[in-house]
Scaffold this motif. Sequence first.
Motif, mmCIF file in Angstrom:
data_model
loop_
_atom_site.group_PDB
_atom_site.id
_atom_site.type_symbol
_atom_site.label_atom_id
_atom_site.label_comp_id
_atom_site.label_asym_id
_atom_site.label_seq_id
_atom_site.Cartn_x
_atom_site.Cartn_y
_atom_site.Cartn_z
ATOM 1 N N GLU A 274 0.807 -1.224 0.000
ATOM 2 C CA GLU A 274 0.000 0.000 0.000
ATOM 3 C C GLU A 274 0.841 1.276 0.000
ATOM 4 O O GLU A 274 0.366 2.305 -0.466
ATOM 5 C CB GLU A 274 -0.955 0.006 1.206
ATOM 6 N N ASP A 275 2.069 1.205 0.504
ATOM 7 C CA ASP A 275 2.918 2.400 0.508
ATOM 8 C C ASP A 275 3.908 2.423 -0.655
ATOM 9 O O ASP A 275 4.736 3.318 -0.760
ATOM 10 C CB ASP A 275 3.677 2.510 1.834
ATOM 11 N N ARG A 276 3.801 1.436 -1.584
ATOM 12 C CA ARG A 276 4.747 1.349 -2.695
ATOM 13 C C ARG A 276 4.103 1.294 -4.071
ATOM 14 O O ARG A 276 4.808 1.284 -5.083
ATOM 15 C CB ARG A 276 5.620 0.105 -2.536
ATOM 16 N N ALA A 277 2.772 1.237 -4.134
ATOM 17 C CA ALA A 277 2.122 1.092 -5.446
ATOM 18 C C ALA A 277 0.705 1.656 -5.422
ATOM 19 O O ALA A 277 0.067 1.730 -4.371
ATOM 20 C CB ALA A 277 2.092 -0.379 -5.849
ATOM 21 N N ARG A 278 0.249 2.048 -6.601
ATOM 22 C CA ARG A 278 -1.118 2.535 -6.811
ATOM 23 C C ARG A 278 -1.630 1.942 -8.121
ATOM 24 O O ARG A 278 -0.849 1.580 -9.005
ATOM 25 C CB ARG A 278 -1.175 4.066 -6.919
ATOM 26 N N VAL A 279 -2.943 1.869 -8.244
ATOM 27 C CA VAL A 279 -3.590 1.458 -9.480
ATOM 28 C C VAL A 279 -4.664 2.479 -9.817
ATOM 29 O O VAL A 279 -5.089 3.252 -8.948
ATOM 30 C CB VAL A 279 -4.216 0.044 -9.361
ATOM 31 N N GLY A 280 -5.106 2.480 -11.056
ATOM 32 C CA GLY A 280 -6.191 3.375 -11.429
ATOM 33 C C GLY A 280 -6.569 3.236 -12.890
ATOM 34 O O GLY A 280 -5.705 3.028 -13.738
ATOM 35 N N TRP A 281 -7.863 3.325 -13.177
ATOM 36 C CA TRP A 281 -8.378 3.290 -14.537
ATOM 37 C C TRP A 281 -9.518 4.273 -14.624
ATOM 38 O O TRP A 281 -10.189 4.560 -13.640
ATOM 39 C CB TRP A 281 -8.858 1.886 -14.919
ATOM 40 N N GLY A 282 -9.768 4.776 -15.813
ATOM 41 C CA GLY A 282 -10.840 5.744 -16.036
ATOM 42 C C GLY A 282 -10.283 6.968 -16.721
ATOM 43 O O GLY A 282 -9.121 7.006 -17.129
ATOM 44 N N ARG A 283 -11.121 7.960 -16.852
ATOM 45 C CA ARG A 283 -10.729 9.200 -17.541
ATOM 46 C C ARG A 283 -11.104 10.383 -16.688
ATOM 47 O O ARG A 283 -12.256 10.793 -16.737
ATOM 48 C CB ARG A 283 -11.393 9.261 -18.898
ATOM 49 N N PRO A 284 -10.182 10.920 -15.912
ATOM 50 C CA PRO A 284 -8.797 10.481 -15.757
ATOM 51 C C PRO A 284 -8.698 9.347 -14.738
ATOM 52 O O PRO A 284 -9.572 9.187 -13.886
ATOM 53 C CB PRO A 284 -8.099 11.729 -15.226
ATOM 54 N N ALA A 285 -7.620 8.605 -14.833
ATOM 55 C CA ALA A 285 -7.363 7.550 -13.852
ATOM 56 C C ALA A 285 -6.918 8.204 -12.551
ATOM 57 O O ALA A 285 -6.058 9.064 -12.556
ATOM 58 C CB ALA A 285 -6.281 6.607 -14.364
ATOM 59 N N GLU A 286 -7.538 7.812 -11.452
ATOM 60 C CA GLU A 286 -7.175 8.362 -10.147
ATOM 61 C C GLU A 286 -6.353 7.340 -9.373
ATOM 62 O O GLU A 286 -6.659 6.156 -9.387
ATOM 63 C CB GLU A 286 -8.435 8.706 -9.356
ATOM 64 N N LEU A 287 -5.322 7.821 -8.696
ATOM 65 C CA LEU A 287 -4.481 6.946 -7.882
ATOM 66 C C LEU A 287 -5.300 6.304 -6.774
ATOM 67 O O LEU A 287 -6.073 6.980 -6.093
ATOM 68 C CB LEU A 287 -3.353 7.748 -7.247
ATOM 69 N N ALA A 288 -5.109 5.011 -6.586
ATOM 70 C CA ALA A 288 -5.834 4.296 -5.538
ATOM 71 C C ALA A 288 -5.041 3.067 -5.120
ATOM 72 O O ALA A 288 -4.198 2.571 -5.860
ATOM 73 C CB ALA A 288 -7.220 3.889 -6.037
ATOM 74 N N VAL A 289 -5.328 2.584 -3.929
ATOM 75 C CA VAL A 289 -4.783 1.321 -3.466
ATOM 76 C C VAL A 289 -5.630 0.184 -4.029
ATOM 77 O O VAL A 289 -5.145 -0.900 -4.304
ATOM 78 C CB VAL A 289 -4.741 1.280 -1.924
ATOM 79 N N SER A 290 -6.918 0.449 -4.229
ATOM 80 C CA SER A 290 -7.798 -0.549 -4.832
ATOM 81 C C SER A 290 -8.857 0.146 -5.673
ATOM 82 O O SER A 290 -9.204 1.302 -5.431
ATOM 83 C CB SER A 290 -8.451 -1.417 -3.762
ATOM 84 N N VAL A 291 -9.334 -0.581 -6.671
ATOM 85 C CA VAL A 291 -10.404 -0.071 -7.521
ATOM 86 C C VAL A 291 -11.498 -1.120 -7.627
ATOM 87 O O VAL A 291 -11.256 -2.314 -7.447
ATOM 88 C CB VAL A 291 -9.905 0.298 -8.943
ATOM 89 N N GLN A 292 -12.691 -0.640 -7.935
ATOM 90 C CA GLN A 292 -13.822 -1.535 -8.153
ATOM 91 C C GLN A 292 -14.504 -1.145 -9.453
ATOM 92 O O GLN A 292 -14.695 0.037 -9.734
ATOM 93 C CB GLN A 292 -14.821 -1.453 -7.003
ATOM 94 N N VAL A 293 -14.843 -2.158 -10.231
ATOM 95 C CA VAL A 293 -15.688 -1.988 -11.411
ATOM 96 C C VAL A 293 -16.998 -2.688 -11.063
ATOM 97 O O VAL A 293 -16.997 -3.849 -10.653
ATOM 98 C CB VAL A 293 -15.052 -2.607 -12.672
ATOM 99 N N ARG A 294 -18.097 -1.961 -11.206
ATOM 100 C CA ARG A 294 -19.399 -2.487 -10.771
ATOM 101 C C ARG A 294 -20.328 -2.788 -11.941
ATOM 102 O O ARG A 294 -20.766 -1.879 -12.626
ATOM 103 C CB ARG A 294 -20.102 -1.457 -9.883
ATOM 104 N N ASP A 295 -20.631 -4.018 -12.169
ATOM 105 C CA ASP A 295 -21.736 -4.476 -13.002
ATOM 106 C C ASP A 295 -22.019 -3.601 -14.224
ATOM 107 O O ASP A 295 -23.113 -3.078 -14.392
ATOM 108 C CB ASP A 295 -22.987 -4.562 -12.125
ATOM 109 N N CYS A 296 -21.021 -3.413 -15.082
ATOM 110 C CA CYS A 296 -21.187 -2.566 -16.269
ATOM 111 C C CYS A 296 -21.828 -3.351 -17.404
ATOM 112 O O CYS A 296 -21.512 -4.509 -17.641
ATOM 113 C CB CYS A 296 -19.842 -2.029 -16.731
ATOM 114 N N ALA A 297 -22.707 -2.699 -18.114
ATOM 115 C CA ALA A 297 -23.351 -3.282 -19.287
ATOM 116 C C ALA A 297 -22.677 -2.750 -20.545
ATOM 117 O O ALA A 297 -22.055 -1.697 -20.535
ATOM 118 C CB ALA A 297 -24.839 -2.923 -19.298
#
Length: 190
Positions: free
Chosen positions: A121-144
């Motif tokens: 958690e103190d050495r890495a981040r992930v993120g997706w989207g426009r713009p991608a935001e830095l996060a320790v975790s991301v969730q994608v919810r039930d997209c159609a």
Amino acid sequence: MPTSRILSWPLACCLLVTSAACTAEDAGQDVPPATSPSAPDTTPSSQAGDRVVPCSAAVDALREPPDGYRIVGEDVAVPDREVLGVHESEKPDPAARLFAKWGLVVRVGAVVDLRVGPGWEDRARVGWGRPAELAVSVQVRDCAADDDQAQWLAFVGGTWVAQPTCLPLTIRSQGQTSQVRLGIGVACDA
């Protein structure tokens, strides 16, 4: 989600390979960590906890994951390259010094949680989207998908790390947990 169409395999591969060649600026480089809209906080406690990737951030709908991707669990596809290239991100967060751009591919209708491995958690981040935001975790919810032929959705973003590393990621979906390691700037040992 914006209107999209299912792309052919060559075009889908081109999209994801092209996104890997983009700069960190394309992944929201000018966006400060989400903990403060006015000034970035670079302390470890500023880890931008969980983020939800909006369905509208999907850049493509696919029939299946593109070449160069492997399915983890049942609902997520990640790059199968030995090493993902990195670029300086110029982010103030010390855990986000380097950036590896890669598209996250998620099964249509799946609820997915993707988190940096425990102790990272103190050495890495992930993120997706426009713009991608830095996060320790991301969730994608039930997209159609707009097209009933599409089985997968692609999101632009990637991984930030303090230094080149073999990064463990934890993926949860449908009550199951999977682990995957990605070589960010260096190869993972077998």
